[in-house]
Design a protein around this motif. Structure first.
Motif, PDB file in Angstrom:
ATOM      1  N   ASP A 172       0.810  -1.219   0.000  1.00 18.23           N
ATOM      2  CA  ASP A 172       0.000   0.000   0.000  1.00 18.23           C
ATOM      3  C   ASP A 172       0.845   1.271   0.000  1.00 18.23           C
ATOM      4  O   ASP A 172       0.336   2.360  -0.282  1.00 18.23           O
ATOM      5  CB  ASP A 172      -0.932   0.031   1.226  1.00 18.23           C
ATOM      6  CG  ASP A 172      -2.182  -0.811   0.992  1.00 18.23           C
ATOM      7  OD1 ASP A 172      -2.262  -1.468  -0.071  1.00 18.23           O
ATOM      8  OD2 ASP A 172      -3.062  -0.822   1.864  1.00 18.23           O
ATOM      9  N   SER A 173       2.123   1.149   0.313  1.00 20.97           N
ATOM     10  CA  SER A 173       2.990   2.331   0.266  1.00 20.97           C
ATOM     11  C   SER A 173       3.080   2.882  -1.156  1.00 20.97           C
ATOM     12  O   SER A 173       3.405   4.057  -1.360  1.00 20.97           O
ATOM     13  CB  SER A 173       4.388   1.986   0.787  1.00 20.97           C
ATOM     14  OG  SER A 173       4.974   0.973  -0.013  1.00 20.97           O
ATOM     15  N   ALA A 174       2.799   2.038  -2.153  1.00 24.12           N
ATOM     16  CA  ALA A 174       2.771   2.473  -3.549  1.00 24.12           C
ATOM     17  C   ALA A 174       1.388   2.269  -4.160  1.00 24.12           C
ATOM     18  O   ALA A 174       1.259   2.167  -5.384  1.00 24.12           O
ATOM     19  CB  ALA A 174       3.816   1.710  -4.364  1.00 24.12           C
ATOM     20  N   GLY A 175       0.383   2.209  -3.287  1.00 22.03           N
ATOM     21  CA  GLY A 175      -0.968   1.986  -3.780  1.00 22.03           C
ATOM     22  C   GLY A 175      -1.698   3.287  -4.074  1.00 22.03           C
ATOM     23  O   GLY A 175      -1.223   4.399  -3.751  1.00 22.03           O
ATOM     24  N   TYR A 176      -2.890   3.147  -4.672  1.00 21.82           N
ATOM     25  CA  TYR A 176      -3.688   4.321  -5.035  1.00 21.82           C
ATOM     26  C   TYR A 176      -5.164   4.078  -4.715  1.00 21.82           C
ATOM     27  O   TYR A 176      -5.681   2.970  -4.897  1.00 21.82           O
ATOM     28  CB  TYR A 176      -3.556   4.631  -6.530  1.00 21.82           C
ATOM     29  CG  TYR A 176      -2.160   5.010  -6.939  1.00 21.82           C
ATOM     30  CD1 TYR A 176      -1.642   6.267  -6.654  1.00 21.82           C
ATOM     31  CD2 TYR A 176      -1.336   4.095  -7.606  1.00 21.82           C
ATOM     32  CE1 TYR A 176      -0.360   6.613  -7.018  1.00 21.82           C
ATOM     33  CE2 TYR A 176      -0.043   4.441  -7.970  1.00 21.82           C
ATOM     34  CZ  TYR A 176       0.444   5.700  -7.673  1.00 21.82           C
ATOM     35  OH  TYR A 176       1.726   6.048  -8.022  1.00 21.82           O
ATOM     36  N   LEU A 177      -5.789   5.135  -4.224  1.00 19.54           N
ATOM     37  CA  LEU A 177      -7.246   5.191  -4.135  1.00 19.54           C
ATOM     38  C   LEU A 177      -7.722   6.171  -5.209  1.00 19.54           C
ATOM     39  O   LEU A 177      -7.112   7.220  -5.391  1.00 19.54           O
ATOM     40  CB  LEU A 177      -7.699   5.677  -2.760  1.00 19.54           C
ATOM     41  CG  LEU A 177      -7.545   4.730  -1.564  1.00 19.54           C
ATOM     42  CD1 LEU A 177      -7.838   5.489  -0.279  1.00 19.54           C
ATOM     43  CD2 LEU A 177      -8.469   3.539  -1.691  1.00 19.54           C
ATOM     44  N   ILE A 178      -8.789   5.844  -5.900  1.00 19.49           N
ATOM     45  CA  ILE A 178      -9.335   6.745  -6.911  1.00 19.49           C
ATOM     46  C   ILE A 178     -10.826   6.942  -6.648  1.00 19.49           C
ATOM     47  O   ILE A 178     -11.457   6.132  -5.953  1.00 19.49           O
ATOM     48  CB  ILE A 178      -9.117   6.218  -8.345  1.00 19.49           C
ATOM     49  CG1 ILE A 178      -9.855   4.887  -8.549  1.00 19.49           C
ATOM     50  CG2 ILE A 178      -7.619   6.072  -8.629  1.00 19.49           C
ATOM     51  CD1 ILE A 178      -9.793   4.366  -9.978  1.00 19.49           C
ATOM     52  N   ASN A 179     -11.383   8.008  -7.182  1.00 22.33           N
ATOM     53  CA  ASN A 179     -12.830   8.196  -7.048  1.00 22.33           C
ATOM     54  C   ASN A 179     -13.540   7.680  -8.297  1.00 22.33           C
ATOM     55  O   ASN A 179     -12.902   7.267  -9.282  1.00 22.33           O
ATOM     56  CB  ASN A 179     -13.176   9.654  -6.742  1.00 22.33           C
ATOM     57  CG  ASN A 179     -12.861  10.594  -7.903  1.00 22.33           C
ATOM     58  OD1 ASN A 179     -12.232  10.209  -8.894  1.00 22.33           O
ATOM     59  ND2 ASN A 179     -13.296  11.837  -7.793  1.00 22.33           N
TER      60      ASN A 179
END
Length: 790
Positions: free
Chosen positions: A551-558
């Motif tokens: 998750d240190s290189a993860g992304y959340l998007i809308n």
């Protein structure tokens, strides 16, 4: 001769006290409203328009031409000013500046045992040579020329050193990490400055701390340029239009434009990449309101004066028989109107002076009474004369036209044209009143909608604490301590406050992206537990978690970003931001992270748990905010002793986005009810006139057995009919005006029929109360008195 006119006018005022009080009251209230509005308008127009070289001073804006749209704004590359000055001969001075259209940085300065926060901005060496900010110490050419330079206000100098003389050359430590030398002290900025700051830091230091600003693909700061006196702005704008083409490596086109700096405050909105108004709409709106309110007051004067025509008819007839010319009578009545206006203006000035503190609270201004402003008094004299002539013109024409033979025989009767004109004036008054009231209802509903709308996250019981000093390196300690403290239920972090996420980028890649598809994304960094702390909703996937190292290189998007990217099953799919490869771990239900004026745009959130900037988000237990703040204050004092504990509430930050709308709502409400009050005075005038004209008719009807209800209906139905006509005229225009205003919001209410119905019913109710007294008085008059002349 004129002295005699005013002597007679004064005697008439004293003799008819009730009439005079009503007339002067209407004019006074109208003038008070108009003067307050004009003071507000003058202050708004003065902002950023006092610089000596203002005619040569321009603000650069960008027009970004994307695949699906064109957007505009003042954010530009951080290296632009120097490059333009070198490349464009017509530009003699140039300065990058951070920030004009954003809030300044609230930095902590230390000297000895004094630790104080002040608002700081950043500017190039040319800045003081372009702007008219007087330096008390130092020179404009050198104040910001050296790295590590700091130019402070006189207030800041007094706070640390006691005076400007003692401050020059001294050192202040900023945010407990860097020392700055004071190279200049400037006079405290006046109120009519859009970008307020307590100190300026040199641009070299800004670039050192913000390496992203050295890259031409990133924008954020503003750019100011000063043209040669003989330069043609249109030609310069043509030269710089494609200036960024050789620096821009992205697959999109960027054009530059120029706007006079003095116009940017009032004309700061963009549509399709071009400047399309802004606060100037409110300036025009309230200027028209001020004029209309004065017109309403003048119409009152006309109706009240002509309502008394029967009482002055014999005076006019005798004076005409004695040889008075019509021009003489007209001058007499105009003199009376001007005298009454002068008295109203005097009362209005006293009321304006007394009401100014309250008006400042309503309008969020610091207006002062312009006692020594010669232009104000000249304008006031012109307004007085114009109001007097406008108010007295029709009564002067009407009364001076009366035939002496008829009036001396007691046969005064208004013609159909006179009656239609008076009714038309009343209709005009109520058209404006209905417009004001309906607009106020709609504006109020929109403001309420803004305040109560579901943003997609819970802004109640949410506090922002800036990441500064040791809080950057000791964030984990802070987080654990805070979660164990009373009144706190959640902690996360974000690069920008949730109401002001605005950093945009093209540097996004994903599987299946075509070379010609280069959409713009908004991005910011967040910490763990972000979704949980803000009470956001996930439509797929999960929040960032310490349980997943990736998750240190993860992304959340809308959802808006997912539509652009086009993944059918996005969780686990690859996404690259600025060359940093990662995978999508969650999709958030769309939420508002900027003003409701703007539609929700594609958003990418990346992991910033270890960042040394931004804000800590604190979710408090409902009803325990006081305990939570005390706990946070103690934790910050222990972990970060060199920085005063500061915080802000999410609710306050959200409300600040709509200060202009809130001010418009307050002012329009006040002025609407005052306009109704003034209009009802005019209605009283027409009721007086009607009762005077129809008193014999009423007497005859009473003798023949007419009851009070039928007589009351006879006298009032005409006024209700006039208001209904006004409603039919006002409704379509009001709908168009409010529809146009609501289009400035991406999210807005729908206008409904009841908003218009409430306005007309309210005005009918108030009007009936106004005319009831005069109608009942006429009905109760003994018919013997009204018919004794027959």
């Amino acid at each position: 001769m004129f002295g005699n006119y005013f002597k007679i006018a004064w005697r008439n005022l004293i003799r008819n006290k009730a009439f005079s009080v009503i007339n002067i009251l209407g004019l006074t209230i109208g003038l008070v409203c108009s003067l307050l509005i004009f003071l507000w308008v003058a202050d708004e127009r003065s902002i950023d328009n006092f610089h000596q070289q203002g005619s040569q001073l321009y603000l650069v804006y960008e027009r970004q031409i994307l695949t699906d749209k064109t957007i505009g704004g003042y954010k530009t590359p951080g290296m632009l000013a120097g490059e333009m000055k070198r490349a464009i001969p017509e530009i003699v001075k140039a300065s990058n500046f951070a920030w004009i259209d954003d809030t300044p940085d609230r930095l902590t300065f230390e000297e000895g045992n004094k630790i104080i926060k002040f608002d700081a901005c950043y500017a190039d060496a040319d800045y003081f040579q372009m702007m008219s900010y007087p330096l008390l110490k130092g020179t404009a050419a050198t104040a910001l020329s050296a790295p590590g330079s700091l130019c402070i206000s006189n207030k800041m100098a007094a706070a640390f050193f006691g005076s400007a003389d003692a401050a020059i050359g001294k050192t202040l430590r900023c945010d407990n990490r860097k020392d700055f030398t004071i190279t200049g002290v400037f006079k405290d900025l006046p109120d009519n400055v859009s970008a307020k700051f307590d100190c300026l830091i040199d641009w070299t230091s800004f670039l050192e701390d913000n390496s992203w600003a050295k890259e031409w693909g990133n924008v954020g700061p503003n750019t100011l340029v000063l043209l040669r006196k003989d330069a043609n702005p249109a030609q310069v704008e043509a030269k710089i239009k494609n200036f960024l083409a050789k620096y821009n490596t992205d697959h999109h086109k960027v054009e530059l434009g120029l706007q006079p700096f003095g116009e940017s405050y009032l004309n700061g909105d963009f549509k399709d990449g071009y400047i399309s108004g802004g606060r100037i709409a409110y300036i025009r709106l309230f200027s028209i309101v001020a004029i209309f309110i004065v017109l309403i007051a003048c119409i009152n004067f006309m109706n009240l004066t002509t309502a008394r025509s029967a009482k002055r008819a014999k005076e006019i007839g005798i004076r005409k028989v004695a040889g008075a010319a019509r021009a003489v009578l007209m001058r007499q009545f105009l003199s009376e109107a001007i005298l009454m206006t002068v008295l109203s203006v005097c009362l209005a000035l006293v009321l304006v002076y007394a009401l100014l503190p309250l008006f400042n609270q309503l309008s969020n201004k610091q207006l002062v009474f312009p006692l020594f402003n010669i232009y104000f008094w000249i304008s006031l004299a012109g307004l007085t004369l114009a109001t007097g002539l406008a108010a007295g013109s029709y009564p002067a024409i009407f009364l001076s036209s009366l035939k002496p033979v008829k009036v001396l025989k007691g046969a005064l009767k208004s013609g159909s044209n006179d009656i239609r004109l008076r009714k038309g004036l009343v209709v005009f008054q109520f058209v404006l009143s209905i417009l004001f009231i309906t607009s106020t209802i709609i504006v109020s509903r929109q403001v309420k909608y803004i305040q109560q709308t579901n943003l997609g996250y819970d802004r109640e019981n949410l506090i922002y604490v800036p990441v500064e000093g040791n809080l950057a390196s000791k964030y984990e300690v802070f987080k654990q301590s805070a979660l164990n403290a009373p009144g706190i239920k959640g902690i996360s972090r974000i690069g920008e406050p949730p109401t002001a996420v605005g950093s945009r980028t093209w540097g996004v890649e994903w599987e299946g992206k075509t070379p010609d598809n280069n959409p713009l994304f908004t991005q910011t960094a967040i910490g763990y537990d972000f979704v949980k702390t803000l009470h956001l909703k996930l439509v797929a996937g999960r929040d960032f978690s310490l349980d997943f190292a990736s998750d240190s290189a993860g992304y959340l998007i809308n959802e808006a970003a997912l539509k652009v990217i086009g993944y059918k099953d996005p969780i686990g799919k690859p996404l690259t931001l600025w060359g940093r490869k990662g995978r999508i771990v969650g999709v958030l239900k769309d939420f508002h992270f900027s003003s409701l004026h703007d539609a929700i745009v594609p958003l990418i959130l990346h992991n910033g748990e270890q960042n040394d900037y931004g804000h800590i988000l604190v979710r408090t237990v409902s009803g325990q905010t006081k305990q939570a703040l005390a706990s946070l204050g103690e934790i910050c004092k222990t972990l970060n002793p060199k920085f005063p504990f500061t915080y802000s509430f999410s609710d306050d930050a959200y409300r600040n986005l709509y200060n202009s709308e809130a001010v418009v709502n307050k002012l329009s409400t006040c002025f609407s009810f005052l306009a109704i009050f003034i209009s009802c005075l005019g209605l009283l005038g027409l009721a007086m006139f009607t009762a005077e004209q129809r008193k014999k008719e009423i007497g005859i009807r009473k003798v023949l057995g007419a009851g009070m209800v039928s007589l009351f209906t006879l006298l009032t139905k005409e006024f209700v009919f006039l208001i209904l006509i006004a409603f039919l005229i006002a409704s379509p225009f009001t709908w168009w005006l409010m529809h146009t205003w609501l289009q400035t919001f991406a999210y807005k209410i729908h206008m409904e029929w009841w908003m218009f119905a409430v306005a007309v019913l309210l005005i009918i109710g108030v009007a009936m109360l106004t005319i009831s007294y005069q109608s009942i008085r006429a009905i109760l008059m003994n018919p013997v008195r009204s018919l004794k002349g027959e």
